[in-house]
Design an enzyme around this catalytic site. Structure first.
Site, mmCIF file in Angstrom:
data_model
loop_
_atom_site.group_PDB
_atom_site.id
_atom_site.type_symbol
_atom_site.label_atom_id
_atom_site.label_comp_id
_atom_site.label_asym_id
_atom_site.label_seq_id
_atom_site.Cartn_x
_atom_site.Cartn_y
_atom_site.Cartn_z
ATOM 1 N N PRO A 257 6.944 5.551 0.883
ATOM 2 C CA PRO A 257 5.868 4.554 0.817
ATOM 3 C C PRO A 257 6.355 3.251 1.461
ATOM 4 O O PRO A 257 7.189 2.542 0.903
ATOM 5 C CB PRO A 257 5.625 4.382 -0.686
ATOM 6 C CG PRO A 257 6.822 4.940 -1.358
ATOM 7 C CD PRO A 257 7.579 5.806 -0.408
ATOM 8 N N ASP A 431 11.379 0.827 1.609
ATOM 9 C CA ASP A 431 10.918 1.930 0.775
ATOM 10 C C ASP A 431 10.489 1.327 -0.566
ATOM 11 O O ASP A 431 11.337 0.860 -1.344
ATOM 12 C CB ASP A 431 12.089 2.918 0.606
ATOM 13 C CG ASP A 431 11.703 4.167 -0.168
ATOM 14 O OD1 ASP A 431 10.710 4.100 -0.936
ATOM 15 O OD2 ASP A 431 12.393 5.186 -0.021
ATOM 16 N N HIS A 432 9.199 1.368 -0.804
ATOM 17 C CA HIS A 432 8.669 0.686 -1.992
ATOM 18 C C HIS A 432 9.078 1.376 -3.295
ATOM 19 O O HIS A 432 8.925 0.825 -4.382
ATOM 20 C CB HIS A 432 7.144 0.598 -1.880
ATOM 21 C CG HIS A 432 6.556 -0.594 -2.574
ATOM 22 N ND1 HIS A 432 7.276 -1.393 -3.428
ATOM 23 C CD2 HIS A 432 5.314 -1.132 -2.535
ATOM 24 C CE1 HIS A 432 6.504 -2.351 -3.899
ATOM 25 N NE2 HIS A 432 5.314 -2.227 -3.365
ATOM 26 N N ARG A 433 9.621 2.587 -3.197
ATOM 27 C CA ARG A 433 10.101 3.242 -4.419
ATOM 28 C C ARG A 433 11.364 2.556 -4.924
ATOM 29 O O ARG A 433 11.691 2.614 -6.104
ATOM 30 C CB ARG A 433 10.440 4.719 -4.140
ATOM 31 C CG ARG A 433 9.244 5.573 -3.808
ATOM 32 C CD ARG A 433 9.680 6.929 -3.338
ATOM 33 N NE ARG A 433 10.537 6.868 -2.154
ATOM 34 C CZ ARG A 433 11.105 7.925 -1.576
ATOM 35 N NH1 ARG A 433 10.919 9.127 -2.078
ATOM 36 N NH2 ARG A 433 11.852 7.781 -0.508
ATOM 37 N N ILE A 435 12.500 -0.717 -3.525
ATOM 38 C CA ILE A 435 12.479 -2.176 -3.388
ATOM 39 C C ILE A 435 11.075 -2.671 -3.682
ATOM 40 O O ILE A 435 10.098 -2.139 -3.125
ATOM 41 C CB ILE A 435 12.886 -2.551 -1.945
ATOM 42 C CG1 ILE A 435 14.359 -2.180 -1.722
ATOM 43 C CG2 ILE A 435 12.642 -4.014 -1.644
ATOM 44 C CD1 ILE A 435 14.717 -1.962 -0.296
#
Ligand code: CAO
Length: 459
Positions: A257, A431-433, A435
């Site tokens: 993501p 990577d929004h998972r 950060i």
């Protein structure tokens, strides 16, 4: 049966050996020549397949293959003898060589002198054809496409023998989509069959690849269009690098993501310093990138979450204590990402020198697998080309990447008036998972401060 090299004095033969391939015990998946073949210098002799990619090993000199020392399935390391080759120069002037077989009257050498390596094997330039693209013998080795770089991005190029690839092609299966269950993720015949069974059960057409339900994604089949109906067309096959990097980019784009945080850095002072440094070091190209590498290292130290990777289970973060930075390099055959190691321990001039060397190597297709692995964070600079901001794709298993665009002079408000400042557009994808947005904004802002005040880079 006489040995294939019978009739040629052993000392007149040269050994073609496996060069430094960055790994030990790499399987031979194709032997591209046979005894009696004439080979040109740089012509591929064998194909090796590491867990990352395939690579062809070229002949270090021209000549005639007299004996093959390897077969498909053998596992090799640096220095393994591939073949004995009667080199052209040997054939032309046999008596002129210093490595003549010892004459019976002469004292015998302590060790048997079978054949001697006289030329360092050419470095692996990379991969040519996809193993198994054509049935053995269909395409003369000399007609194979030129070598590409061997690895593009750290990732997982499919790992399968030519026979399995041929089997997959027969069934119309895109091998990139098949998960290997063999040692080191190697794709087996059963994996292909299982893939087809699942694809059929889910109503997808295997050959469409994307139409299959993969990893929970259920996508429409790729549009099939007869473009020639609408006008003149020309077909151009993708290079091997494009195919491998394409597969990696598609996976990373689909599975990570992404969010991209934009920021501007005022590099007016930095640019003045860079120019001065360039004048003092005329033999060296001091790219703005070296400042960006130093600033990234400082930011990675400040925000360790960015110097990390998710483990395979996705449940654990691996924090790295080293600072290896990947640099996206544009080559005529596609994008490659060599890695500059231990950037925290190197000064601007060292980095400038290394960057020059590694990007030249990339463009000359001379990068080895080891030079493209182990990166912590990547930088993709389009600054030499143009544009403002863009969305770089995270280079898994890294968790962030910095996109750099072309710096421009802009009027900047200093509290009293507008002043001309050189502004560098930054695009940080993450990577929004791993950060969250606030952390990314802090990282980007810290980075801009570092770039804006070069004294901080020295801290
Ligand atoms: N703003 C303004 N000018 C810049 C700049 C920036 N951000 N970055 C570089 N420049 C300048 C350089 O100083 C150089 O100027 P001079 O010719 O006056 O010295 C010029 O632009 C050309 O630079 P360069 O691109 O040849 O060299 P570099 O050291 O800056 O970059 C490398 C090296 C390997 C990153 C670059 O050659 C390259 O391949 N870039 C493309 C990477 C890419 O394709 N990324 C996209 C990946 S996603 O598909």
């Amino acid at each position: 049966m006489p040995s294939p090299s019978a009739g040629v004095p052993m000392a007149d033969l040269k050994e073609a050996r496996v060069p430094d391939i960055g790994h030990a015990g790499v399987p031979v998946i194709e032997v591209l020549v046979k005894v009696g073949d004439r080979v040109e210098k740089e012509q591929s002799l064998i194909t090796l397949e590491s867990d990352k990619a395939t690579m062809e090993v070229p002949a270090p000199f021209a000549g005639t293959v007299k004996e093959l020392k390897l077969k498909v399935g053998d596992e090799v390391s640096e220095g393994a003898v591939i073949a004995l080759i009667e080199a052209d120069d040997t054939a032309a002037a046999p008596g002129a060589r210093t490595e003549e077989a010892p004459k019976p009257a002469a004292p015998a050498p302590a060790a048997p002198v079978a054949a001697k390596v006289e030329e360092k094997p050419a470095p692996i330039a990379g991969q040519g054809v996809q193993p198994g693209n054509a049935p053995e013998g269909d395409v003369p080795p000399t007609a194979r496409p030129p070598l590409d770089a061997s690895i593009v991005m750290p990732g997982d190029a499919p790992y399968a023998s030519p026979a399995i690839r041929a089997f997959a092609r027969e069934l119309g299966v895109d091998i990139q989509q098949v998960k290997g269950s063999g040692r080191g993720g190697r794709i087996q015949r059963d994996d292909v069959s299982t893939y087809v069974k699942h694809a059929l059960a889910s109503g997808a057409r295997p050959s469409s690849g994307v139409s299959a339900s993969v990893g929970g994604l259920s996508l429409l089949p790729w549009p099939k269009v007869d473009f020639a109906k609408f006008g003149e067309i020309e077909e151009k096959p993708l290079t091997r690098i494009q195919k491998i990097s394409g597969a990696n980019l598609a996976r990373n784009w689909a599975m990570i993501p992404h969010v991209t945080q934009h920021e501007d850095a005022d590099i007016t002072e930095q640019e003045a310093f860079r120019k001065k440094l360039g004048e003092e070091n005329k033999d060296l190209k001091i790219s703005p990138l070296v400042f960006q590498i130093k600033a990234v290292v400082a930011a990675l130290k400040q925000f360790p979450q960015f110097n990390a990777s998710l483990d395979e289970s996705g449940e654990k973060l691996i924090l790295k204590k080293y600072f290896h930075v990947g640099i996206a390099v544009d080559t005529p055959d596609g994008l490659v990402v060599p890695v500059l190691r231990d950037c925290d321990k190197k000064g601007l001039l060292d980095l400038a020198r290394e960057l020059g060397e590694i990007s030249k190597k990339a463009r000359d297709k001379k990068l080895g697998p080891a030079e493209m692995s182990g990166g912590c964070f990547s930088i993709s600079s389009l600054g030499g080309i143009g544009g403002t901001y863009f969305t770089p794709i995270v280079n898994a298993p890294e968790v962030a990447i910095l996109g750099v665009s072309k710096s421009v002079m802009k009027p900047v408000w200093n509290g009293k008036e507008f002043v001309p400042r050189l502004v560098l557009p930054l695009s940080l994808s993450y990577d929004h998972r791993v950060i969250d947005g606030a952390l990314a904004a802090r990282f980007a802002s810290f980075l801009a401060n570092q770039l804006g005040d070069i004294r901080r880079l020295l801290l």
